[in-house]
Design a protein around this motif. Structure first.
Motif, PDB file in Angstrom:
ATOM      1  N   MET A  85       0.856  -1.272  -0.050  1.00 21.77           N
ATOM      2  CA  MET A  85       0.069  -0.080  -0.006  1.00 21.77           C
ATOM      3  C   MET A  85       1.077   1.163  -0.041  1.00 21.77           C
ATOM      4  O   MET A  85       0.585   2.428   0.558  1.00 21.77           O
ATOM      5  N   LYS A  86       1.876   1.205  -0.742  1.00 19.06           N
ATOM      6  CA  LYS A  86       3.058   2.397  -1.007  1.00 19.06           C
ATOM      7  C   LYS A  86       3.181   2.709  -2.215  1.00 19.06           C
ATOM      8  O   LYS A  86       4.007   3.638  -2.263  1.00 19.06           O
ATOM      9  N   LEU A  87       2.450   2.245  -3.299  1.00 18.62           N
ATOM     10  CA  LEU A  87       2.737   2.632  -4.758  1.00 18.62           C
ATOM     11  C   LEU A  87       2.368   4.039  -4.733  1.00 18.62           C
ATOM     12  O   LEU A  87       2.996   4.900  -5.844  1.00 18.62           O
ATOM     13  N   GLY A  88       1.455   4.506  -4.092  1.00 14.69           N
ATOM     14  CA  GLY A  88       1.111   6.145  -4.241  1.00 14.69           C
ATOM     15  C   GLY A  88       2.089   6.925  -4.051  1.00 14.69           C
ATOM     16  O   GLY A  88       2.163   8.165  -4.587  1.00 14.69           O
ATOM     17  N   PHE A  89       3.068   6.725  -3.335  1.00 13.58           N
ATOM     18  CA  PHE A  89       4.368   7.640  -3.217  1.00 13.58           C
ATOM     19  C   PHE A  89       5.393   7.711  -4.225  1.00 13.58           C
ATOM     20  O   PHE A  89       5.954   8.648  -4.638  1.00 13.58           O
ATOM     21  N   ILE A  90       5.132   6.928  -5.171  1.00 11.55           N
ATOM     22  CA  ILE A  90       5.950   7.057  -6.514  1.00 11.55           C
ATOM     23  C   ILE A  90       5.237   7.307  -7.710  1.00 11.55           C
ATOM     24  O   ILE A  90       5.941   7.672  -8.954  1.00 11.55           O
ATOM     25  N   ASP A  91       3.927   6.913  -7.730  1.00 11.12           N
ATOM     26  CA  ASP A  91       3.352   7.244  -8.944  1.00 11.12           C
ATOM     27  C   ASP A  91       2.300   8.633  -8.797  1.00 11.12           C
ATOM     28  O   ASP A  91       1.754   9.141  -9.767  1.00 11.12           O
ATOM     29  N   GLY A  92       2.756   9.316  -7.545  1.00  7.38           N
ATOM     30  CA  GLY A  92       2.175  10.856  -7.535  1.00  7.38           C
ATOM     31  C   GLY A  92       1.070  10.952  -6.660  1.00  7.38           C
ATOM     32  O   GLY A  92       0.352  11.916  -6.665  1.00  7.38           O
ATOM     33  N   HIS A  93       0.481   9.658  -6.475  1.00  9.35           N
ATOM     34  CA  HIS A  93      -0.839   9.920  -5.714  1.00  9.35           C
ATOM     35  C   HIS A  93      -0.864  10.489  -4.467  1.00  9.35           C
ATOM     36  O   HIS A  93      -1.805  10.935  -3.894  1.00  9.35           O
ATOM     37  N   TYR A  94       0.219  10.234  -3.706  1.00  9.53           N
ATOM     38  CA  TYR A  94       0.642  10.709  -2.236  1.00  9.53           C
ATOM     39  C   TYR A  94       1.451  11.856  -2.330  1.00  9.53           C
ATOM     40  O   TYR A  94       2.549  11.784  -1.775  1.00  9.53           O
ATOM     41  N   PRO A  95       1.363  12.823  -2.784  1.00  9.91           N
ATOM     42  CA  PRO A  95       2.392  14.052  -2.794  1.00  9.91           C
ATOM     43  C   PRO A  95       2.748  14.466  -1.455  1.00  9.91           C
ATOM     44  O   PRO A  95       1.981  14.380  -0.726  1.00  9.91           O
ATOM     45  N   MET A  96       3.910  15.147  -1.341  1.00  9.13           N
ATOM     46  CA  MET A  96       4.244  15.566  -0.244  1.00  9.13           C
ATOM     47  C   MET A  96       3.472  16.607   0.321  1.00  9.13           C
ATOM     48  O   MET A  96       3.024  17.687  -0.278  1.00  9.13           O
ATOM     49  N   PRO A  97       2.918  16.662   1.732  1.00 10.40           N
ATOM     50  CA  PRO A  97       1.987  17.529   2.192  1.00 10.40           C
ATOM     51  C   PRO A  97       2.765  18.843   2.459  1.00 10.40           C
ATOM     52  O   PRO A  97       4.105  18.894   2.760  1.00 10.40           O
ATOM     53  N   ASP A  98       2.167  20.008   2.601  1.00  9.73           N
ATOM     54  CA  ASP A  98       2.780  21.298   3.262  1.00  9.73           C
ATOM     55  C   ASP A  98       3.552  20.733   4.576  1.00  9.73           C
ATOM     56  O   ASP A  98       2.965  20.113   5.344  1.00  9.73           O
ATOM     57  N   LYS A  99       4.868  21.517   4.741  1.00 11.45           N
ATOM     58  CA  LYS A  99       5.324  21.445   6.115  1.00 11.45           C
ATOM     59  C   LYS A  99       4.697  21.800   7.188  1.00 11.45           C
ATOM     60  O   LYS A  99       4.864  21.399   8.293  1.00 11.45           O
TER      61      LYS A  99
END
Length: 200
Positions: free
Chosen positions: A55-69
């Motif tokens: 359940m980590k695919l979203g980190f490399i395909d752009g579905h889980y972008p970095m949130p604001d600091k």
């Protein structure tokens, strides 16, 4: 205001629960054989399957972008993304991974790998189509020959753009007709490569 804050808190907890797992650690190995600069397509497929299972695919395909600091999930995202980055680096030979140690995120690492080792789909599709057209049973058993052909079909399927119906619920029968045509094509390709002594 209380209801809004409750929804935010629940969202944060769900995000953290989604990302955390007792089995996840930076030293985990995603694939059995590290990428050595060859057969990128197969390696890429193996990594995608492994990350989807975690359940980590979203980190490399752009579905889980970095949130604001300033977001409460920022630190959690950074930690999990660093772990995904570590997994991918562990799946690459040490000689190659040195060139990617300073990428800023798992998404950037993935894009850099695809840019450097991925090929344009056109030449790959041509090579696979040519291999499918020329493959024969030869000295292999029928099962071995079919497995080899299936591997080529699967690789080609990953590269081809999906055919989708435009009517919504596919009441026009497009999906069924397309599947039947593809199955017929594969059957003909399979029969064409069979040994002449095989009766069909």
């Amino acid at each position: 205001m209380w209801e809004l804050q409750t929804l935010v808190d629940v969202g944060i907890r769900n995000f953290q629960n989604f990302c955390n797992s007792m089995e996840d650690h930076p030293g985990m190995v995603l694939v059995s054989a590290p990428f050595d600069g060859t057969d990128f397509l197969a390696w890429r497929r193996s990594v995608v399957i492994a990350l989807r299972a975690k359940m980590k695919l979203g980190f490399i395909d752009g579905h889980y972008p970095m949130p604001d600091k300033t977001c409460d999930t920022y630190e959690t995202w950074i930690r999990v993304d660093s772990m995904v980055t570590s997994w991918i680096l562990n799946a690459i030979s040490k000689k190659i991974s040195k060139a990617f140690l300073y990428t800023k995120s798992s998404r950037q690492l993935w894009l850099d790998l695809e840019e450097r080792y991925g090929e344009n789909n056109g030449p790959l599709v041509y090579q696979l189509q040519r291999a499918i057209a020329s493959i024969t049973q030869g000295s292999h058993t029928v099962v071995e020959y079919f497995n080899n052909l299936t591997t080529l079909w699967d690789e080609l399927e990953c590269l081809k753009p999906p055919k989708t119906c435009t009517c919504g619920l596919c009441t026009c029968g497009f999906t069924r007709i397309t599947a039947e045509e593809e199955n017929l094509t594969k059957l003909v390709q399979f029969l064409m490569g069979l040994d002449d002594s095989y009766e069909y």
